[in-house]
Design a protein around this motif. Structure first.
Motif, PDB file in Angstrom:
ATOM      1  N   LEU A 490      59.139  76.894  65.836  1.00  0.00           N
ATOM      2  CA  LEU A 490      59.011  77.146  67.273  1.00  0.00           C
ATOM      3  C   LEU A 490      58.502  75.900  68.007  1.00  0.00           C
ATOM      4  O   LEU A 490      58.983  75.569  69.106  1.00  0.00           O
ATOM      5  N   ALA A 491      57.533  75.204  67.402  1.00  0.00           N
ATOM      6  CA  ALA A 491      57.039  73.972  68.015  1.00  0.00           C
ATOM      7  C   ALA A 491      58.149  72.935  68.112  1.00  0.00           C
ATOM      8  O   ALA A 491      58.261  72.212  69.116  1.00  0.00           O
ATOM      9  N   ARG A 492      58.984  72.864  67.088  1.00  0.00           N
ATOM     10  CA  ARG A 492      60.111  71.938  67.124  1.00  0.00           C
ATOM     11  C   ARG A 492      61.089  72.314  68.231  1.00  0.00           C
ATOM     12  O   ARG A 492      61.651  71.441  68.910  1.00  0.00           O
ATOM     13  N   ALA A 493      61.306  73.625  68.432  1.00  0.00           N
ATOM     14  CA  ALA A 493      62.197  74.069  69.507  1.00  0.00           C
ATOM     15  C   ALA A 493      61.607  73.741  70.873  1.00  0.00           C
ATOM     16  O   ALA A 493      62.343  73.402  71.816  1.00  0.00           O
ATOM     17  N   LEU A 494      60.281  73.846  71.001  1.00  0.00           N
ATOM     18  CA  LEU A 494      59.644  73.489  72.272  1.00  0.00           C
ATOM     19  C   LEU A 494      59.820  72.018  72.596  1.00  0.00           C
ATOM     20  O   LEU A 494      60.035  71.631  73.752  1.00  0.00           O
ATOM     21  N   LEU A 495      59.720  71.173  71.559  1.00  0.00           N
ATOM     22  CA  LEU A 495      59.876  69.733  71.775  1.00  0.00           C
ATOM     23  C   LEU A 495      61.323  69.342  72.031  1.00  0.00           C
ATOM     24  O   LEU A 495      61.593  68.335  72.688  1.00  0.00           O
ATOM     25  N   SER A 496      62.256  70.117  71.514  1.00  0.00           N
ATOM     26  CA  SER A 496      63.662  69.754  71.624  1.00  0.00           C
ATOM     27  C   SER A 496      64.111  69.750  73.083  1.00  0.00           C
ATOM     28  O   SER A 496      63.737  70.637  73.864  1.00  0.00           O
ATOM     29  N   PRO A 497      64.935  68.781  73.475  1.00  0.00           N
ATOM     30  CA  PRO A 497      65.456  68.771  74.847  1.00  0.00           C
ATOM     31  C   PRO A 497      66.685  69.652  75.024  1.00  0.00           C
ATOM     32  O   PRO A 497      67.276  69.668  76.112  1.00  0.00           O
ATOM     33  N   ALA A 498      67.082  70.391  73.992  1.00  0.00           N
ATOM     34  CA  ALA A 498      68.289  71.205  74.074  1.00  0.00           C
ATOM     35  C   ALA A 498      68.160  72.254  75.174  1.00  0.00           C
ATOM     36  O   ALA A 498      67.152  72.972  75.233  1.00  0.00           O
ATOM     37  N   PRO A 499      69.162  72.381  76.058  1.00  0.00           N
ATOM     38  CA  PRO A 499      69.065  73.363  77.144  1.00  0.00           C
ATOM     39  C   PRO A 499      69.226  74.814  76.688  1.00  0.00           C
ATOM     40  O   PRO A 499      68.816  75.728  77.398  1.00  0.00           O
ATOM     41  N   LEU A 500      69.827  75.055  75.511  1.00  0.00           N
ATOM     42  CA  LEU A 500      70.019  76.416  75.013  1.00  0.00           C
ATOM     43  C   LEU A 500      69.178  76.605  73.756  1.00  0.00           C
ATOM     44  O   LEU A 500      69.311  75.855  72.784  1.00  0.00           O
ATOM     45  N   VAL A 501      68.321  77.623  73.768  1.00  0.00           N
ATOM     46  CA  VAL A 501      67.469  77.948  72.628  1.00  0.00           C
ATOM     47  C   VAL A 501      67.882  79.315  72.104  1.00  0.00           C
ATOM     48  O   VAL A 501      67.946  80.282  72.875  1.00  0.00           O
ATOM     49  N   VAL A 502      68.172  79.389  70.818  1.00  0.00           N
ATOM     50  CA  VAL A 502      68.585  80.640  70.182  1.00  0.00           C
ATOM     51  C   VAL A 502      67.498  81.038  69.190  1.00  0.00           C
ATOM     52  O   VAL A 502      67.180  80.275  68.264  1.00  0.00           O
ATOM     53  N   LEU A 503      66.924  82.236  69.386  1.00  0.00           N
ATOM     54  CA  LEU A 503      65.858  82.742  68.532  1.00  0.00           C
ATOM     55  C   LEU A 503      66.326  84.047  67.889  1.00  0.00           C
ATOM     56  O   LEU A 503      66.576  85.031  68.591  1.00  0.00           O
TER      57      LEU A 503
END
Length: 562
Positions: A490-503
């Motif tokens: 989750l921390a890696r997803a927060l840092l990622s600049p990707a505009p789409l997050v899939v959980l």
């Protein structure tokens, strides 16, 4: 069961598709010609020196030119053998590395459905299985090429020196490949069975290691050992059987080559006794005769390495021959301002019916969309379809950006789409490394305070305080608990600049207290203006979503045959 397609001693696919193997074949052929020239020069020079010494009483020291030629031929032959061994190992390493990278890349591009249940099998093939090509390329291929150069050229020289010896060699020479074929029929299919047993053993062991925590929790860790022992016993039996046939074939070929050379020697000896042959050509033929049979004898001794190598090559190229799903070439639009729309999605399940069945999904940019439905309805499958990881059996997915015509997902280059997606599956995938390197892999230019804020937001700060930023984590996050892996992902997803997050089920491995952390993380994603696609069962997550899509499956009842 259909029998495996028969191939020649050289797999043409290696020469055509693998550059390192092709260069190895060319170099081995050239070195074989060098060795042939050295063998012929050595035989003729030794014969002349021996005849001068025995007949004319001229010592070898009185013929410095012949001694120089002999020394040069021996040194060149030794150098050619040394170069062949060194370059053979390097070429085998490059060939295996190239095939392994292609195998892993192809397996990943086949998608989750084609690779379902095969990950351990592909891992076994890409590691231990493909290593069987090394003895094939280093030992068998050079000897086979040497048999194609040294044997016929030595026969021509023997025919020029003594036609009778050449006729004997030509008549007896086919006995070696005949016995090789007979032994090959005894061992037919053994290499394929041994490779299959080895891959089954690897699959069983890897699955067991992956599931050990669950088995231990259920008190079943002692159960699977019997099946592992049975597969290990089969692998041991097949390996020992291959070794028995290898020793048998070596003994038979050694005895056969010795008898064939003895026939030539007896013929020469009788004619020397009756004065029907000069000593110099007789000595040359006696030196060349063993060299005629030696390459074929070595080919026979390396036969089992060839079958193992060809079995590994056949298994590898069989995987590489599997068709890849279609891939587009158009660049994906900016997902921060693009809606992703799936209409009428249906994916056939292995139990019959569709899962999902006629699913409709509209993912608006900057909003949180939740997928709900019973277990097995196809929520994760719908996510894979929406990301282009799985081709649906029915329906299509389109990308709709303002001011442009809709683009079918099948027409989009997957790399340009996936670079804009941060995907967190139910079991996070973490590469080996440190906590710091894992986080910075999402955004290498992130500042220290940004990394610290992301870890604090997901509750990972106590773990870092206890272990440090440089704490090592193993394959798939070994060394961390499932909850800690989830927080790190989750921390890696927060840092990622990707505009789409899939959980996909982000609370699957977290307790109730950590659920509030997930809710706060979702709020942070919303505040950042990022699009979130959420697979959820818990009401708190569903209530936080801006849109909810319910996924259902269809079960087709089979009509019993009358």
């Amino acid at each position: 069961m259909t029998r495996r397609e028969r191939r020649g001693p050289l797999d043409a696919r290696l020469a055509v598709q693998v550059r390192a193997a092709r260069g190895h074949l060319v170099l081995s052929t050239m070195l074989g010609l060098v060795q042939t020239a050295c063998v012929i020069a050595t035989a003729l020079t030794l014969a002349r020196l021996g005849a001068d010494l025995l007949v004319k009483r001229i010592p070898p020291t009185d013929s410095p030119t012949l001694l120089a030629i002999l020394t040069l031929a021996l040194v060149l032959r030794a150098a050619a053998v040394l170069v062949q061994q060194r370059t053979g190992h390097r070429a085998a390493t490059r060939t295996i590395a190239e095939l392994r990278s292609r195998l892993v890349a192809h397996g990943s591009r086949l998608g989750p459905r084609a690779g379902a249940g095969r990950s351990a099998d592909l891992a076994a093939l890409a590691t231990t299985g493909i290593e069987a090509l090394r003895p094939y390329l280093v030992g068998y291929v050079p000897q086979l090429l040497l048999a194609a150069t040294l044997t016929p050229l030595c026969l021509l020289v023997i025919g020029w020196l003594d036609l009778t010896s050449a006729v004997i060699a030509v008549v007896t020479l086919p006995l070696v490949p005949v016995f090789m074929v007979l032994i090959g029929r005894l061992t037919e299919g053994r290499s394929q069975r041994r490779l299959a047993d080895m891959r089954a053993l690897w699959t069983q062991l890897l699955d067991l290691v992956e599931g050990l925590p669950t088995l231990r929790a259920l008190g079943r860790e002692k159960g699977p050992e019997r099946s592992v022992q049975e597969i290990g016993r089969r692998h041991h039996a097949s390996t020992m059987g291959s070794l028995r046939y290898a020793f048998l074939s070596s003994m038979v070929l050694e005895l056969l080559a010795t008898l064939c050379v003895a026939l030539v020697a007896v013929s020469i000896g009788m004619r020397l006794v009756y004065g029907q042959m000069d000593l110099a050509p007789a000595l040359a033929v006696l030196i060349l005769a063993p060299e005629v049979y030696l390459p074929l004898r070595n080919v026979g001794q390396q036969f089992h390495a060839s079958t193992d190598g060809l079995a590994a090559a056949d298994a590898t190229f069989s995987v590489l021959a599997e068709p890849l799903p279609p891939s587009g070439t158009a660049p994906a639009p900016d997902l921060s301002r693009t809606a992703l729309v799936a209409t009428g999605i249906g994916v056939a399940s292995r139990t019959g019916g569709d899962a999902p069945h006629r699913a409709e999904l509209w993912i608006e940019p900057g909003r949180i969309t939740a997928l709900t439905g019973p277990s097995g309805a196809g929520k994760t499958t719908l996510v894979l379809v929406a990301l282009g990881l799985l081709v649906p059996d029915r329906g299509e997915v389109t990308l709709r950006a303002p001011g442009t015509a809709p683009i079918r997902l099948a027409e989009v280059d997957p790399a340009t789409l996936w670079s804009q997606v941060a995907y967190l599956p139910q079991r996070p995938v973490l590469s080996p490394g440190t906590i710091r390197s894992t986080l910075l892999a999402a955004r290498p230019d992130a500042r220290e305070e940004e990394v610290a804020a992301a870890t604090a937001a997901v509750g990972l700060a106590p773990v870092i305080a206890a272990r440090g930023w440089d704490a090592e984590i193993g394959r798939s996050g070994q060394g961390l608990s499932l909850g800690e892996r989830q927080r790190l992902a989750l921390a890696r997803a927060l840092l990622s600049p990707a505009p789409l997050v899939v959980l996909d089920e982000p609370t699957a491995h977290l307790d109730g207290a950590a659920e509030q952390m997930i809710l706060r993380t979702l709020e942070r994603f919303r505040a950042q203006g990022r699009t979130v696609l959420l697979v959820a069962h818990r009401e708190e997550l569903i209530e936080l979503a801006d849109a909810v899509c319910e996924v259902r499956s269809e079960i087709r009842e089979e009509v019993p045959a009358r």
